[in-house]
Design an enzyme around this catalytic site. Structure first.
Site, PDB file in Angstrom:
ATOM      1  N   LYS A 152      -0.759  14.578   0.919  1.00 60.06           N
ATOM      2  CA  LYS A 152      -2.100  14.775   0.346  1.00 60.06           C
ATOM      3  C   LYS A 152      -2.368  16.250   0.038  1.00 60.06           C
ATOM      4  O   LYS A 152      -3.317  16.587  -0.648  1.00 60.06           O
ATOM      5  CB  LYS A 152      -3.158  14.206   1.292  1.00 60.06           C
ATOM      6  CG  LYS A 152      -3.164  12.669   1.338  1.00 60.06           C
ATOM      7  CD  LYS A 152      -4.163  12.147   2.360  1.00 60.06           C
ATOM      8  CE  LYS A 152      -4.163  10.636   2.509  1.00 60.06           C
ATOM      9  NZ  LYS A 152      -4.913   9.935   1.439  1.00 60.06           N
ATOM     10  N   LYS A 202     -10.117  13.584   3.694  1.00 55.58           N
ATOM     11  CA  LYS A 202      -9.182  12.453   3.760  1.00 55.58           C
ATOM     12  C   LYS A 202      -8.288  12.691   4.957  1.00 55.58           C
ATOM     13  O   LYS A 202      -8.321  13.779   5.548  1.00 55.58           O
ATOM     14  CB  LYS A 202      -8.355  12.347   2.478  1.00 55.58           C
ATOM     15  CG  LYS A 202      -7.749  13.695   2.018  1.00 55.58           C
ATOM     16  CD  LYS A 202      -7.004  13.596   0.697  1.00 55.58           C
ATOM     17  CE  LYS A 202      -7.897  13.514  -0.506  1.00 55.58           C
ATOM     18  NZ  LYS A 202      -7.780  12.293  -1.290  1.00 55.58           N
ATOM     19  N   ARG A 203      -7.467  11.708   5.332  1.00 58.45           N
ATOM     20  CA  ARG A 203      -6.515  11.944   6.403  1.00 58.45           C
ATOM     21  C   ARG A 203      -5.676  13.179   6.088  1.00 58.45           C
ATOM     22  O   ARG A 203      -5.381  13.456   4.914  1.00 58.45           O
ATOM     23  CB  ARG A 203      -5.604  10.713   6.587  1.00 58.45           C
ATOM     24  CG  ARG A 203      -6.295   9.541   7.244  1.00 58.45           C
ATOM     25  CD  ARG A 203      -6.799   9.877   8.629  1.00 58.45           C
ATOM     26  NE  ARG A 203      -5.712  10.043   9.567  1.00 58.45           N
ATOM     27  CZ  ARG A 203      -5.401   9.177  10.531  1.00 58.45           C
ATOM     28  NH1 ARG A 203      -6.117   8.079  10.702  1.00 58.45           N
ATOM     29  NH2 ARG A 203      -4.398   9.416  11.345  1.00 58.45           N
ATOM     30  N   THR A 253      -9.151   6.066  -2.778  1.00 56.45           N
ATOM     31  CA  THR A 253     -10.485   5.538  -3.077  1.00 56.45           C
ATOM     32  C   THR A 253     -11.516   6.646  -2.912  1.00 56.45           C
ATOM     33  O   THR A 253     -12.595   6.568  -3.502  1.00 56.45           O
ATOM     34  CB  THR A 253     -10.851   4.357  -2.153  1.00 56.45           C
ATOM     35  OG1 THR A 253     -10.573   4.728  -0.798  1.00 56.45           O
ATOM     36  CG2 THR A 253     -10.071   3.115  -2.519  1.00 56.45           C
ATOM     37  N   LYS A 275     -15.156   7.568  -5.051  1.00 51.45           N
ATOM     38  CA  LYS A 275     -16.487   7.843  -4.486  1.00 51.45           C
ATOM     39  C   LYS A 275     -17.063   9.116  -5.091  1.00 51.45           C
ATOM     40  O   LYS A 275     -18.237   9.171  -5.464  1.00 51.45           O
ATOM     41  CB  LYS A 275     -16.392   8.010  -2.959  1.00 51.45           C
ATOM     42  CG  LYS A 275     -15.898   6.780  -2.215  1.00 51.45           C
ATOM     43  CD  LYS A 275     -15.522   7.140  -0.763  1.00 51.45           C
ATOM     44  CE  LYS A 275     -14.699   6.030  -0.132  1.00 51.45           C
ATOM     45  NZ  LYS A 275     -14.048   6.459   1.126  1.00 51.45           N
ATOM     46  N   HIS A 320       0.797  -1.234   0.000  1.00 47.84           N
ATOM     47  CA  HIS A 320       0.000   0.000   0.000  1.00 47.84           C
ATOM     48  C   HIS A 320       0.821   1.272   0.000  1.00 47.84           C
ATOM     49  O   HIS A 320       0.258   2.361   0.030  1.00 47.84           O
ATOM     50  CB  HIS A 320      -0.932   0.041   1.215  1.00 47.84           C
ATOM     51  CG  HIS A 320      -2.113  -0.861   1.090  1.00 47.84           C
ATOM     52  ND1 HIS A 320      -3.300  -0.455   0.527  1.00 47.84           N
ATOM     53  CD2 HIS A 320      -2.286  -2.159   1.438  1.00 47.84           C
ATOM     54  CE1 HIS A 320      -4.161  -1.459   0.543  1.00 47.84           C
ATOM     55  NE2 HIS A 320      -3.573  -2.504   1.087  1.00 47.84           N
TER      56      HIS A 320
END
Ligand code: PLP
Length: 820
Positions: free
Chosen positions: A566, A560-561, A668, A672, A369
Site C-alpha cells: 500500500k 488503511k492497513r 474501497t 469513500k 480477494h
C-alpha cells in the site's frame, strides 16, 4: 399450539414514531429493562435504552421480512465471511428507519445529546480491513435492494486489537466490544449445532455396492447463534447477521464436574470457548495456525447445518437446494464449506457423490480477494487430515474427478495438471483452498476489472483454461448510507437542496451535480462543507493528540492497513523530500499541507510496524522545525477503525491510493473519498482504474508504473540503485532516513528498511518516486487554484454513484445468485 394456524396469532401494532412517544418508551426501557432511575442514569444507560427502543422498530420489519421469504418461496442468499467490520450500528439503524430527527428530538427533550451517547457505542471491529468492511457494506445493500440474505460469521469476543502509540511505536491492546453487553444481538440457544474435530472415519453398511462413511470426531463443541438485524435503506427489508459462538458440550462437562474433576471440566470449557475468542489480526496473509483452520471449519459447518435445516424445514428435500439457496464464499476462509456440504449431502443425507457434487457446485460462488501467491491459503495435508479426516478423503475424491476431467477435456501438460490439483506437491504437501473454492463453485469473481483480468492469467490461469466460463468480475462498492448520508450530513443536505432527493435512493442520481461543478456560488458552499468537516477532524486530533491543525491547509490523507504494497513508505519518503524542498527553497510559493496517516499493522509484521514508527519520527522532526513555517505538518492518528474513517473521509482534500500496480485487488477506501469530494492521487491499480473511467481523467491524478510494467520490471531485473542515483531528491531523502536524521536515538533504526529499496525495491518505491513527486507538485498547482480544485472534487462526488454497493449487489444477485 398446533390448533392455532399462524394467521390466528395476533401481530403487534406498528410502533409510533412521534418524539413524545419515543421519549416515553426510552424512559420505560431505562426503568424496567435497565433498572435505572432517569435522575441517576449514566450516558451508557441512555444509550442502551435508546437502542432498545430503536430495536423494537427494527424487529417489526425483521419479522415481516422473514415471513415474506417463507410465503414467496424466494431464493435465499448466504454470505459466508470470517470477517464483518460493521462499526457502530445505532446511527445506521436510525437513519435507515428514517427516524433521525425524531430520535434526536426525543432524546433532547430528555436532556440527552444523541451525539454524546452515539459516541459511546462500541465500534464492532470483527474484521481487519477492506474484506470485512465489504461484507458489512454488502449486508446493508442486500437489505436495501431486497435480497433475502443471511450473513454468517464468528462472534469474536475480542475483535481487532486497539492500537495505541508508545513513543511512536504501535502497541496492541485487547478490544472488548462486548464489555457493556450488546443490545443489538439475540442469542438463539435453539439454533445450536455440534461441530466435530479429529477422530476417524468408519465404513458402514456393506450390503450394497456403495459403502457409507461416517465421521466419528474425537472432539465436539457446540456452535450457538447470535443474531443481529441489519436494516436496509428506508427499512424495506431487515436481514440477519448470524454470528456463531463456541460453547462446550454440557453433558461432558457435567460428567467431569460430577466426577469431581472441576479443573478438568473448566479446561474443556475454556478450550471450546477459546475457538471464538479472538480475531486473527493479519490482513491479506494467511495465519497458518491450527486454531485458524478450526475457526474456519467451525463457522462453515455451523452455517451449512443451519442452511440445510432451514431448507428442509421449508421444502423437505435437498435436490432443489441450488434453486432456493445461493452461498457466497468471501475469500477462501470458508472454502472448507465445499467439503462439508459434500459430507452432509453424501454421508448424512445419502446422496450419490456425483449428484451431491452437482448440487454443491451450483450452490456455491467464490469471491477472490488477492493475487499474491504467498497470500493464498493452504494447509499442510497432515494437519488437515488430523483435524478433518473425512474432509480430506472428500478432497482426494474431488481431486481425482477434476484431474480426470482435465486430462479428458484438453491436452493439459503435467505442469498445468499440477497447478490445477487441489494438492500442492511442491515441498510439503498442502491443500490449496483457492483451488478447492474454485472447483466447488459455479462462479468465481474478482473485485475490480483489473483484478479479474489478472486472475485469469496468474493464480487461476490453468483452472480458467479448464473452466473458461466461471471467472467473472464484480467491482466492489460501498454503501452510500454510511459513507455519505451518515458520515457527511453537511454534504448530504447541500446536495439535497441543490439537485433534490433522488440520489438518496439511487446514488447514480448524483450525476446532475455535474452542472454545478463550475458554479461559483455552489463551489463556495461545497468548500464550506469541506471546511466544516476539516474543523471537526481538527477538533478530534486536538482532543486526542493535543495537536493543532489549520483547517485552511490541504488535508492529504492515507488511511488503511499498513502494508508495504500500500506504500505508506512512498508517501512518507516524499514527505521528507518535500520537507527538504520547503527548507531549501523558501522563496517558492508552497501550499500548506497536513499529511494525515492512520492504520493498523499486523502485530507480527515487522516492516509495517517500523513504517508506523518512521511516520511518527518524521512527524516529530517536521512538526517541531520552525523553518517549516507552518507549511507542512505530519500526523499519525492512532486506532484506525470504521468510526475514525467516518470522521476522516469527509475531511479529506486529497486521497492517497498509491499501491504498487497489480497488488491492490480493488480498494474501497478510494471510493469513500471520491464520493465525499476528495481528489485522488493514485496508481492504475484495483478500482482506481474504473474510478478514472467514471470521473474522467481530468478529475483524478494518476501516476506511476502500470501493472504490466511492474511485472516486466520485476522480471527483467529492476536496478533501483541506478534509479536512485538519477533522482537527487529521492537519494537525499533516503540517505537522511537511513543515516538517522529522524532517529537520533537509534541511528540504524531504518537502515535495513531503506536498504530493501536499494537492493530489490520489490514494491517499486524508488521506481515510482519521481512520478509520484511530480504528481504531488501538480496537486499543489491545482490546490492554488480553488475554482479548478472544487470543480474537480464536485465532479468526483457527482460521478462516484456507480461505486454504490447497491450496484455491486444487484450484479451479484442477477449474474451469480439468480436471486431477488
Ligand atoms: C474502507 C475501510 C478499509 C479499506 O480501506 P482500503 O483503503 O480500501 O484498504 C479498511 N478499514 C476500514 C476501517 C475501512 O473503513
Amino acid at each position: 399450539m398446533n390448533n392455532l394456524t399462524k394467521a390466528d396469532l395476533p401481530v403487534p401494532a406498528p410502533r409510533s414514531s412521534r418524539p413524545e412517544i419515543l421519549a416515553e418508551e426510552i424512559i420505560e426501557r431505562l426503568t424496567y429493562r435497565i433498572g435505572k432511575d432517569a435522575k441517576v442514569a449514566k450516558p451508557h444507560d441512555w444509550l442502551t435504552a435508546t437502542i432498545l427502543v430503536i430495536r423494537d422498530r427494527v424487529i417489526d420489519k425483521w419479522m415481516e421480512s422473514t415471513r415474506r421469504v417463507y410465503e414467496t418461496g424466494a431464493k435465499r442468499v448466504y454470505y459466508l465471511s470470517l470477517e464483518f467490520l460493521i462499526g457502530r450500528l445505532m446511527r445506521d439503524a436510525v437513519s435507515n428507519l428514517g427516524l433521525m430527527e425524531e430520535i434526536t428530538n426525543a432524546l433532547s427533550s430528555l436532556g440527552v445529546d444523541i451525539r454524546v451517547i452515539a459516541g459511546l457505542e462500541p465500534d464492532a471491529a470483527l474484521g481487519n480491513g477492506g474484506l470485512g468492511r465489504l461484507a458489512a457494506c454488502f449486508m446493508e445493500s442486500m437489505a436495501t435492494v431486497d435480497v433475502p440474505a443471511y450473513g454468517y460469521g464468528i462472534r469474536y469476543v475480542h475483535g481487532l486489537f486497539r492500537q495505541q502509540m508508545a513513543d511512536g511505536w504501535q502497541v496492541e491492546l485487547p478490544e472488548t466490544w462486548l464489555a457493556h453487553g450488546n443490545p443489538w444481538e439475540f442469542e438463539r440457544q435453539e439454533s445450536s449445532y455440534e461441530i466435530g474435530f479429529g477422530g476417524g472415519v468408519e465404513t458402514v453398511g456393506g450390503h450394497d455396492d456403495q459403502p457409507r462413511y461416517v465421521w466419528k470426531p474425537a472432539e465436539r463443541v457446540i456452535a450457538t447463534a447470535f443474531d443481529t438485524p441489519v436494516v436496509g435503506w428506508r427499512a424495506k427489508r431487515v436481514n440477519t447477521l448470524r454470528l456463531w459462538s463456541a460453547q462446550p458440550i454440557d453433558p461432558i462437562l457435567l460428567d467431569a464436574f460430577n466426577a469431581g474433576d472441576h479443573i478438568g471440566a473448566l479446561r474443556e470449557s475454556n478450550k471450546a470457548e477459546s475457538l471464538t475468542r479472538v480475531l486473527y489480526p493479519a490482513d491479506a496473509t494467511p495465519a497458518g495456525q491450527e486454531l485458524r483452520l478450526r475457526q474456519e471449519f467451525f463457522f462453515s459447518s455451523a452455517s451449512l447445518q443451519d442452511i440445510l435445516r432451514r431448507h428442509l424445514q421449508q421444502y423437505d428435500d435437498l435436490t432443489n437446494l441450488a434453486d432456493k439457496v445461493a452461498i457466497q464464499l468471501n475469500d477462501t476462509h470458508p472454502a472448507v464449506s465445499v467439503t462439508e456440504m459434500m459430507r452432509l449431502l453424501v454421508d448424512v443425507h445419502g446422496f450419490e457423490f456425483d449428484k451431491a457434487w452437482d448440487i454443491t457446485r451450483n450452490t456455491f460462488g467464490y469471491t477472490n480477494h488477492t493475487l499474491l501467491p504467498e497470500a493464498l491459503e493452504s494447509w499442510p495435508v497432515p494437519l488437515f487430515e488430523r483435524l478433518l479426516p473425512r474432509h480430506m478423503q472428500i478432497i482426494y475424491a474431488i481431486n481425482a474427478k477434476i484431474l480426470v476431467e482435465a486430462r479428458k477435456a484438453r491436452n493439459f501438460s503435467d505442469t498445468e495438471i499440477r497447478s490445477i490439483s487441489l494438492i500442492d506437491e511442491n515441498g510439503d504437501r498442502r491443500v490449496r483452498m483457492g483451488n478447492l473454492a474454485f472447483v466447488g463453485s459455479h462462479s468465481i469473481n474478482g473485485v475490480s476489472a483489473l483484478h479479474t483480468d489478472l486472475m485469469k492469467v496468474t493464480v487461476f490461469a490453468d483452472l480458467h483454461k479448464l473452466y473458461p466460463d466461471r471467472i467473472n468480475n464484480k467491482t466492489n462498492g460501498i454503501t452510500p448510507r454510511r459513507w455519505l448520508m451518515q458520515c457527511n450530513p453537511g454534504l448530504t443536505s447541500l446536495v439535497r437542496e441543490t439537485i433534490g432527493d433522488a440520489f438518496l435512493d439511487d446514488a447514480e442520481q448524483l450525476k446532475p451535480l455535474d452542472q454545478f461543478a463550475r458554479d461559483s456560488a455552489f463551489q463556495q458552499k461545497f468548500a464550506a462543507v469541506k471546511r466544516a468537516n476539516k474543523v471537526q477532524l481538527s477538533n478530534l486530533v486536538a482532543s486526542r493528540m493535543g495537536i493543532k491543525l489549520d483547517p485552511n491547509a490541504m488535508f492529504d490523507i492515507q488511511i488503511k492497513r499498513i502494508h508495504e504494497y500500500k506504500r505508506q513508505l512512498l508517501n512518507i519518503i516524499e514527505t521528507v523530500a518535500l520537507y527538504d524542498q520547503i527548507r531549501s527553497h523558501p522563496e517558492l510559493d508552497w501550499q500548506p499541507r497536513v499529511k494525515l496517516f492512520a492504520g493498523k499493522a499486523a502485530p507480527s509484521y515487522h516492516n509495517a510496524k517500523l513504517i508506523i514508527k518512521l511516520i511518527n519520527d518524521v512527524a516529530r522532526v517536521i512538526n517541531n522545525d520552525p523553518s517549516v513555517r507552518g507549511l507542512l505538518k505530519v500526523v499519525f492518528v492512532p486506532n484506525y477503525n470504521v468510526s475514525l474513517a467516518e470522521v476522516m473521509v469527509p475531511a479529506a482534500d486529497l486521497s492517497e491510493q498509491i499501491s504498487t500496480a497489480g497488488m491492490e485487488a480493488s480498494g474501497t477506501g478510494n471510493m469513500k473519498f471520491g464520493l465525499n469530494g476528495a481528489l485522488t492521487i493514485g496508481t492504475l491499480d484495483g478500482a482506481n482504474v474504473e474510478m478514472r473511467d467514471n470521473v474522467g481523467e481530468d478529475n483524478i491524478i494518476i501516476f506511476g508504473l502500470k501493472a504490466d510494467e511492474v511485472a516486466n520490471l520485476r522480471g527483467d531485473g529492476h536496478d533501483p540503485r541506478a534509479v536512485i542515483e538519477r533522482s537527487r531528491e529521492l537519494a537525499q531523502a533516503l540517505s537522511a532516513i537511513a543515516s538517522g536524521v529522524f532517529s537520533p536515538d537509534d541511528r540504524n533504526r531504518y537502515t535495513a528498511l531503506i536498504e530493501g529499496i536499494y537492493s530489490h525495491d520489490w514494491f517499486m518505491v524508488a521506481a515510482d518516486f519521481d512520478a509520484y513527486a511530480s504528481a504531488q507538485r501538480e496537486v499543489d498547482i491545482l490546490w492554488a487554484n480553488p475554482s479548478e480544485w472544487y470543480a474537480k472534487t464536485i465532479n468526483n462526488t457527482a460521478r462516484m454513484g456507480w461505486f454504490s454497493s447497491d450496484r455491486t449487489i444487484r450484479q451479484y444477485a442477477k449474474e451469480i445468485w439468480r436471486a431477488g
